[in-house]
Design a protein around this motif. Structure first.
Motif: not given
Length: 447
Positions: A373-388, A436-447
């Motif tokens: 199960x995956x939750x994705x949150x995309x936005x069209x904001x300024x984003x962030x650099x790798x250090x941040x 910025x794209x934030x992605x969160x994944x949970x284990x599959x409960x069907x297994x």
């Protein structure tokens, strides 16, 4: 304090009772075995005595009876009779003329003269000679009792000494427990360092290990409470000072309604910010203290995301932002709905807050190719650099240059909830919207 039973006394009683029971079993077994062996031995003596009588010549006439003398104090317990052609020709003085037994050959146990006798009957060298040799059964019992007395009496006399030795052994064996109690009693109330005992017995090592683990958890809890207090003092200082300043402006704005209204509105906003900070701090404190509610149900992540986006829609509309949701069905996550709501709210609120007016924010709930199960949150904001991006999750960390208010605690809460629910978090630039794209994944409960 109510006193419980003594472990030392309990062990002493158990050991003493166990030893007594073993001794009793040994005594019974010895009685049975000794009785059998004595019977075998005495029966052999009877047969041997009869054999001696059989080979003796009979020189008496039929009308004379010879009484054998009693030569030993136990002689009265042994008797014999010799019959020739049915007539008694020889006997011991402790029996009468009546035959000891009705049997003609072999062993027999009879009552004779009010006593129990063990009798051996056999025929002599001539067929008309009958020999009886008998022994009182009580004499055999006396021998067995004498054997048991010789064995059990020393054991009974030694029992008090044995109990003392057991008490000493148990007392010595429990010394590590007393040392542990003394060590804990001498520690200061704020001492949370691990308990170290010299030469801890193997049986006590799990107890000491669990105790040290408990002390470690208490130390973490206290550290979390201290951080919470410090964070609260640090973060609330700014809004409280702003509220005080705006209240002073409102007091001084006599007759200037616009200035007073602005000051009061700013005060209300400061109170809202302070309340939000308090809520975030309380949530983070509970997460760090391990007080997350037990996972007792599977939660539909799509339904939670739909509720959160609906709640935040007015905020997006106020800034003309496009907030959209794409959610698949059957996206169940093993977590508590309250924590999932807080996680999604923090992510979507951050995306809206740090994106400009008229920006786009896309929330997706679905499944990956592996079934997670995956939750994705995309936005069209300024984003962030790798250090941040690497510093996301640090307390009070905020990217410099933003004018939006915030406490810097939202990402800390997101990461703690993800950790508590077994999820993985990834942050990268958004290919879809450019922010910025934030992605969160949970284990599959069907297994």
């Amino acid at each position: 304090m109510a006193t419980g039973r003594s472990l030392q006394l309990h062990l002493l009683v158990l050991l003493s009772a166990s030893i007594s029971l073993v001794w009793l079993v040994v005594a019974v077994w010895t009685w049975v075995d000794a009785s059998h062996e004595v019977d075998e031995l005495m029966d052999g003596h009877l047969a041997q005595a009869a054999a001696i009588l059989v080979v003796q010549p009979l020189e008496l006439t039929d009308d004379a009876v010879a009484d054998a003398p009693v030569l030993h104090r136990y002689g009265a317990r042994v008797a014999f009779q010799v019959f020739h052609e049915g007539a008694l020709v020889m006997r011991s003085s402790n029996v009468g003329e009546e035959p000891l037994s009705k049997e003609r050959d072999g062993f027999d146990t009879v009552r004779y003269g009010g006593e129990s006798w063990r009798v051996f009957a056999t025929r002599g060298a001539e067929s008309d000679v009958q020999v009886y040799v008998g022994e009182q059964v009580d004499s055999r019992n006396d021998i067995v009792l004498a054997m048991l007395r010789g064995m059990l009496l020393p054991m009974a006399l030694a029992f008090p000494l044995l109990v003392y030795v057991l008490w000493w052994a148990v007392h010595r064996a429990l010394i590590p427990l007393r040392v542990l109690g003394d060590t804990l009693g001498q520690r200061k109330p704020d001492a949370l360092n691990p308990v170290v005992l010299p030469e801890t017995p193997r049986e006590m090592q799990p107890l000491v290990a669990e105790l040290n683990e408990l002390l470690l958890r208490i130390e973490r809890m206290l550290a979390s409470e201290r951080r919470f207090t410090a964070d609260a003092a640090h973060e609330l200082r700014t809004p409280i000072a702003a509220i005080r300043a705006q209240a002073q402006v409102a007091l001084g704005a006599v007759g200037n309604k616009p200035e007073r209204d602005l000051a009061l509105n700013t005060t209300v906003a400061g109170c809202d910010r302070a309340a939000h900070i308090v809520d975030q701090l309380l949530a983070l404190s509970r997460l760090e203290a391990g007080q997350t509610e037990a996972v007792t149900q599977n939660v539909d992540l799509s339904a939670v995301a739909q509720q959160v986006t609906a709640d935040l829609a007015p905020t997006a509309l106020a800034r003309k932002q496009d907030l959209s949701l794409e959610a698949d069905k059957d996206c169940m996550v093993a977590a508590h709905a309250v924590w999932l709501t807080m996680l999604i709210r923090n992510l979507v609120d951050n995306a809206l807050r740090y994106s400009p007016d008229s920006a786009r924010v896309l929330v997706r709930v679905g499944r990956s190719a592996s079934g997670r199960v995956v939750l994705d949150v995309h936005d069209s904001g300024p984003g962030m650099v790798g250090a941040d991006i690497e510093r996301l999750g640090e307390r009070f960390f905020r990217v410099l240059g933003h004018v939006q208010t915030g406490s810097g605690l939202g990402w800390s809460i997101v990461r703690r909830i993800a950790e508590a629910t077994g999820a993985q978090v990834a942050v990268r630039p958004s290919v879809l919207l450019g922010g910025l794209h934030v992605q969160i994944e949970w284990p599959d409960l069907r297994k």
